[in-house]
Design a protein around this motif. Structure first.
Motif, PDB file in Angstrom:
ATOM      1  N   TYR A 161       0.839  -1.201   0.000  1.00 57.99           N
ATOM      2  CA  TYR A 161       0.000   0.000   0.000  1.00 57.99           C
ATOM      3  C   TYR A 161       0.874   1.251   0.000  1.00 57.99           C
ATOM      4  CZ  TYR A 161      -3.177   3.605   1.783  1.00 57.99           C
ATOM      5  OH  TYR A 161      -3.903   4.766   1.949  1.00 57.99           O
ATOM      6  N   LEU A 162       0.520   2.192  -0.872  1.00 61.47           N
ATOM      7  CA  LEU A 162       1.212   3.487  -0.934  1.00 61.47           C
ATOM      8  C   LEU A 162       0.180   4.567  -1.178  1.00 61.47           C
ATOM      9  CD1 LEU A 162       3.969   5.130  -1.283  1.00 61.47           C
ATOM     10  CD2 LEU A 162       3.598   4.816  -3.736  1.00 61.47           C
ATOM     11  N   SER A 163       0.178   5.614  -0.334  1.00 60.90           N
ATOM     12  CA  SER A 163      -0.693   6.757  -0.607  1.00 60.90           C
ATOM     13  C   SER A 163       0.162   7.898  -1.144  1.00 60.90           C
ATOM     14  CB  SER A 163      -1.448   7.202   0.647  1.00 60.90           C
ATOM     15  OG  SER A 163      -0.563   7.565   1.685  1.00 60.90           O
ATOM     16  N   ASN A 164      -0.264   8.467  -2.252  1.00 57.55           N
ATOM     17  CA  ASN A 164       0.483   9.565  -2.873  1.00 57.55           C
ATOM     18  C   ASN A 164      -0.486  10.547  -3.512  1.00 57.55           C
ATOM     19  OD1 ASN A 164       3.113  10.697  -3.543  1.00 57.55           O
ATOM     20  ND2 ASN A 164       2.531  10.327  -5.662  1.00 57.55           N
ATOM     21  N   PRO A 165      -0.605  11.772  -2.938  1.00 57.81           N
ATOM     22  CA  PRO A 165       0.044  12.310  -1.742  1.00 57.81           C
ATOM     23  C   PRO A 165      -0.296  11.494  -0.491  1.00 57.81           C
ATOM     24  CG  PRO A 165      -0.928  14.086  -3.017  1.00 57.81           C
ATOM     25  CD  PRO A 165      -1.445  12.807  -3.601  1.00 57.81           C
ATOM     26  N   ASP A 166       0.552  11.679   0.516  1.00 59.06           N
ATOM     27  CA  ASP A 166       0.486  10.856   1.702  1.00 59.06           C
ATOM     28  C   ASP A 166      -0.479  11.429   2.747  1.00 59.06           C
ATOM     29  OD1 ASP A 166       1.554   8.788   3.576  1.00 59.06           O
ATOM     30  OD2 ASP A 166       2.138  10.581   4.683  1.00 59.06           O
ATOM     31  N   ASN A 167      -1.145  10.532   3.421  1.00 58.88           N
ATOM     32  CA  ASN A 167      -1.906  10.835   4.618  1.00 58.88           C
ATOM     33  C   ASN A 167      -1.318   9.953   5.721  1.00 58.88           C
ATOM     34  OD1 ASN A 167      -3.844  11.374   6.556  1.00 58.88           O
ATOM     35  ND2 ASN A 167      -5.503  10.322   5.527  1.00 58.88           N
ATOM     36  N   MET A 169       0.996  12.807   6.473  1.00 62.77           N
ATOM     37  CA  MET A 169       2.022  13.849   6.469  1.00 62.77           C
ATOM     38  C   MET A 169       1.825  14.896   5.375  1.00 62.77           C
ATOM     39  SD  MET A 169       3.302  12.691   9.114  1.00 62.77           S
ATOM     40  CE  MET A 169       4.446  14.035   9.384  1.00 62.77           C
ATOM     41  N   GLY A 170       1.053  14.594   4.346  1.00 65.18           N
ATOM     42  CA  GLY A 170       0.793  15.567   3.288  1.00 65.18           C
ATOM     43  C   GLY A 170       1.883  15.670   2.246  1.00 65.18           C
ATOM     44  N   THR A 171       2.945  14.865   2.379  1.00 66.22           N
ATOM     45  CA  THR A 171       4.049  14.900   1.418  1.00 66.22           C
ATOM     46  C   THR A 171       3.693  14.074   0.190  1.00 66.22           C
ATOM     47  OG1 THR A 171       5.050  13.048   2.619  1.00 66.22           O
ATOM     48  CG2 THR A 171       5.813  15.269   3.180  1.00 66.22           C
ATOM     49  N   SER A 172       4.514  14.195  -0.856  1.00 61.26           N
ATOM     50  CA  SER A 172       4.240  13.434  -2.076  1.00 61.26           C
ATOM     51  C   SER A 172       5.545  12.984  -2.721  1.00 61.26           C
ATOM     52  CB  SER A 172       3.426  14.267  -3.066  1.00 61.26           C
ATOM     53  OG  SER A 172       4.132  15.429  -3.448  1.00 61.26           O
ATOM     54  N   GLY A 283      -4.983  28.780   1.487  1.00 61.88           N
ATOM     55  CA  GLY A 283      -5.101  28.287   2.852  1.00 61.88           C
ATOM     56  C   GLY A 283      -3.825  27.646   3.364  1.00 61.88           C
ATOM     57  N   ARG A 284      -3.171  26.874   2.506  1.00 61.32           N
ATOM     58  CA  ARG A 284      -1.900  26.273   2.916  1.00 61.32           C
ATOM     59  C   ARG A 284      -0.864  27.351   3.215  1.00 61.32           C
ATOM     60  NH1 ARG A 284      -1.695  21.516  -1.561  1.00 61.32           N
ATOM     61  NH2 ARG A 284      -1.009  23.277  -2.828  1.00 61.32           N
ATOM     62  N   GLN A 285      -0.798  28.390   2.352  1.00 64.27           N
ATOM     63  CA  GLN A 285       0.169  29.457   2.575  1.00 64.27           C
ATOM     64  C   GLN A 285      -0.117  30.174   3.888  1.00 64.27           C
ATOM     65  OE1 GLN A 285       2.936  30.072   0.563  1.00 64.27           O
ATOM     66  NE2 GLN A 285       3.459  31.233   2.405  1.00 64.27           N
ATOM     67  N   ARG A 286      -1.386  30.330   4.231  1.00 64.47           N
ATOM     68  CA  ARG A 286      -1.787  30.946   5.490  1.00 64.47           C
ATOM     69  C   ARG A 286      -1.233  30.138   6.672  1.00 64.47           C
ATOM     70  NH1 ARG A 286      -8.001  31.970   4.830  1.00 64.47           N
ATOM     71  NH2 ARG A 286      -7.998  29.774   5.402  1.00 64.47           N
ATOM     72  N   ILE A 287      -1.311  28.807   6.563  1.00 64.85           N
ATOM     73  CA  ILE A 287      -0.800  27.947   7.636  1.00 64.85           C
ATOM     74  C   ILE A 287       0.725  27.994   7.678  1.00 64.85           C
ATOM     75  CG2 ILE A 287      -0.728  25.589   8.529  1.00 64.85           C
ATOM     76  CD1 ILE A 287      -3.471  25.172   7.079  1.00 64.85           C
ATOM     77  N   TYR A 288       1.367  27.975   6.516  1.00 64.86           N
ATOM     78  CA  TYR A 288       2.832  28.107   6.486  1.00 64.86           C
ATOM     79  C   TYR A 288       3.253  29.406   7.190  1.00 64.86           C
ATOM     80  CZ  TYR A 288       2.681  24.737   2.507  1.00 64.86           C
ATOM     81  OH  TYR A 288       2.472  23.662   1.688  1.00 64.86           O
ATOM     82  N   ASP A 289       2.577  30.491   6.851  1.00 65.36           N
ATOM     83  CA  ASP A 289       2.938  31.796   7.420  1.00 65.36           C
ATOM     84  C   ASP A 289       2.730  31.813   8.931  1.00 65.36           C
ATOM     85  OD1 ASP A 289       3.541  32.663   4.869  1.00 65.36           O
ATOM     86  OD2 ASP A 289       1.643  33.745   4.582  1.00 65.36           O
ATOM     87  N   LEU A 290       1.634  31.215   9.390  1.00 69.48           N
ATOM     88  CA  LEU A 290       1.370  31.162  10.825  1.00 69.48           C
ATOM     89  C   LEU A 290       2.452  30.356  11.535  1.00 69.48           C
ATOM     90  CD1 LEU A 290      -0.415  31.590  13.335  1.00 69.48           C
ATOM     91  CD2 LEU A 290      -1.725  29.566  12.618  1.00 69.48           C
ATOM     92  N   ALA A 291       2.823  29.201  10.975  1.00 71.02           N
ATOM     93  CA  ALA A 291       3.863  28.380  11.589  1.00 71.02           C
ATOM     94  C   ALA A 291       5.193  29.127  11.625  1.00 71.02           C
ATOM     95  CB  ALA A 291       4.006  27.067  10.828  1.00 71.02           C
ATOM     96  N   ASP A 292       5.522  29.831  10.540  1.00 70.02           N
ATOM     97  CA  ASP A 292       6.756  30.620  10.524  1.00 70.02           C
ATOM     98  C   ASP A 292       6.738  31.689  11.612  1.00 70.02           C
ATOM     99  OD1 ASP A 292       7.927  29.236   8.435  1.00 70.02           O
ATOM    100  OD2 ASP A 292       7.232  30.618   6.884  1.00 70.02           O
ATOM    101  N   ARG A 300       5.985  20.973   3.520  1.00 72.50           N
ATOM    102  CA  ARG A 300       5.275  21.438   2.329  1.00 72.50           C
ATOM    103  C   ARG A 300       4.288  20.365   1.897  1.00 72.50           C
ATOM    104  NH1 ARG A 300       5.401  25.641  -0.476  1.00 72.50           N
ATOM    105  NH2 ARG A 300       7.299  26.370   0.589  1.00 72.50           N
ATOM    106  N   SER A 301       3.050  20.787   1.680  1.00 77.70           N
ATOM    107  CA  SER A 301       1.949  19.846   1.494  1.00 77.70           C
ATOM    108  C   SER A 301       1.497  19.756   0.046  1.00 77.70           C
ATOM    109  CB  SER A 301       0.765  20.265   2.373  1.00 77.70           C
ATOM    110  OG  SER A 301      -0.361  19.463   2.117  1.00 77.70           O
ATOM    111  N   SER A 302       1.091  18.542  -0.348  1.00 82.87           N
ATOM    112  CA  SER A 302       0.440  18.316  -1.641  1.00 82.87           C
ATOM    113  C   SER A 302      -1.028  17.965  -1.443  1.00 82.87           C
ATOM    114  CB  SER A 302       1.144  17.187  -2.395  1.00 82.87           C
ATOM    115  OG  SER A 302       2.477  17.522  -2.688  1.00 82.87           O
ATOM    116  N   THR A 303      -1.578  18.321  -0.271  1.00 79.97           N
ATOM    117  CA  THR A 303      -2.958  17.974   0.070  1.00 79.97           C
ATOM    118  C   THR A 303      -3.695  19.226   0.535  1.00 79.97           C
ATOM    119  OG1 THR A 303      -2.459  17.534   2.391  1.00 79.97           O
ATOM    120  CG2 THR A 303      -2.133  15.716   0.849  1.00 79.97           C
ATOM    121  N   ASN A 304      -4.848  19.033   1.177  1.00 83.59           N
ATOM    122  CA  ASN A 304      -5.596  20.168   1.728  1.00 83.59           C
ATOM    123  C   ASN A 304      -5.389  20.304   3.236  1.00 83.59           C
ATOM    124  OD1 ASN A 304      -7.010  17.893   2.477  1.00 83.59           O
ATOM    125  ND2 ASN A 304      -9.031  18.709   1.966  1.00 83.59           N
TER     126      ASN A 304
END
Length: 364
Positions: A161-167, A169-172, A283-292, A300-304
């Motif tokens: 089994y492989l999930s791509n993008p991953d759940n 972690m959101g990576t791909s 939305g992802r950029q908003r979360i990146y900015d908040l974490a920074d 870096r995410s390939s998901t929602n």
């Protein structure tokens, strides 16, 4: 008098893969203000889907069984992907299709390989049908095709089994990396390629479809980008002979008629996915900015959703509980070393504002 379960079922834990947000709301005694933990879409259905549902909500939509062959939807998916209808099986979401796959291909004691900490519902089905699960670790928060292949060969696995993008972690992985894995599959081993988040990647990031190869099954859903998680509908693509096996064992009325109608209408809405993708990117950029801003590492995410590192599992667990008390629903990976992360879903502007306020306060 007591009723005895089968020995297999007697040996299974009385648990489910996920605790639903509704269960948590009942425990807390209040509804969540922001629902950011289930990787659902915050942006609703396609406008064409909503229109179609309104048109068919009466007798045709609710009183009639759904088409057991899902013919109209499979026809639309056939056009979308450029494959034959016989290469498609529609069912009540990827979770149902994963269960059917294990039932179809795994006998009690057969080896199955997955990544340690990957999507737990697949593991749930493997245990439920008596398979023997083997796991390999992630590498730098990515699933590891090389290790998965080595484990599949070592254990003579029936499934990998492989999930791509991953759940979770959101990576791909790149299309080339996944295709290389496909090319090196051991004989008699089938790759379950879970692509629930494929719509959030470009076509160039997804391996080309090859319906001649009986060793690969590709899973897609209407739950994520199409905003239909509550309607339970997804599909698997694969070699026609393998897909025919699904039709021997599936519940032919599992997909309700309204889900069929909404899914087919969504595929006709050319504007929907670009609109959703733009809002997810924002939305992802908003979360990146908040974490920074809070000096927290993130992936870096390939998901929602975005995985944000709190530094330790204890801190992440404490914040998760505190956010729940504040009316914010999130989830997190539960297996080390990923259990120091919180998984933050892309929500509406209002949901993000509520989350940001509470998160900043709690982190501080």
């Amino acid at each position: 008098m007591s009723i005895s379960f089968t020995p297999l079922v007697q040996g299974l834990p009385a648990s489910v893969p996920f605790t639903g947000p509704e269960t948590l709301e009942r425990r807390l005694g209040h509804p969540f203000k922001a629902r950011l933990g289930a990787n659902e879409s915050a942006f609703g259905l396609s406008e064409l889907a909503v229109q179609a549902l309104h048109e068919h909500i009466g007798t045709e939509g609710c009183s009639w069984y759904g088409d057991p062959e899902n013919h109209q939807l499979r026809e639309a998916l056939s056009r979308k992907h450029g494959i034959a209808m016989d290469n498609l099986c529609v069912d009540a979401g990827i979770d149902a299709l994963l269960g059917l796959t294990v039932r179809l291909l795994v006998q009690a004691g057969d080896a199955v390989v997955t990544s340690l900490g990957a999507y737990p519902t697949f593991n749930y089905h493997v245990a439920g049908f008596g398979g023997h699960l083997h796991t390999v670790p992630y590498v730098e928060y990515h699933e590891n095709p090389t290790a998965l292949l080595e484990a599949a060969a070592t254990h003579q696995a029936r499934l990998v089994y492989l999930s791509n993008p991953d759940n979770p972690m959101g990576t791909s992985l790149s299309a080339d990396a996944v295709q290389s894995m496909i090319d090196q599959l051991p004989t008699d081993c089938v790759l379950l390629l879970d692509e629930a988040y494929a719509e959030f990647m470009s076509d160039q990031q997804v391996p080309a479809l090859n319906m001649d190869n009986p060793q690969v099954l590709r899973y897609r859903t209407f739950s994520k980008a199409y905003g239909m998680a509550g309607m339970r509908i997804g599909y698997v693509m694969g070699n026609a002979e393998v897909i025919a096996g699904f039709n021997r064992i599936r519940n032919h009325f599992a997909v309700n008629r309204l889900a069929q109608i909404a899914a087919e209408a969504s595929l006709r809405d050319a504007d929907m996915l670009p609109r959703v993708m733009q809002r997810v990117n924002e939305g992802r950029q908003r979360i990146y900015d908040l974490a920074d801003e809070l000096h927290l590492p993130w992936l870096r995410s390939s998901t929602n959703f975005v995985a944000v590192d709190l530094g330790s599992a204890a801190r992440a667990n404490a914040l998760l509980q505190q956010l729940e008390q504040a009316g914010i629903f999130l989830r997190k990976p539960m297996v080390a070393p990923h259990d120091s992360f919180l998984r933050i879903g892309v929500g509406t502007e209002e949901e993000h504002a509520l989350f940001e306020e509470e998160f900043k306060r709690l982190v501080a």
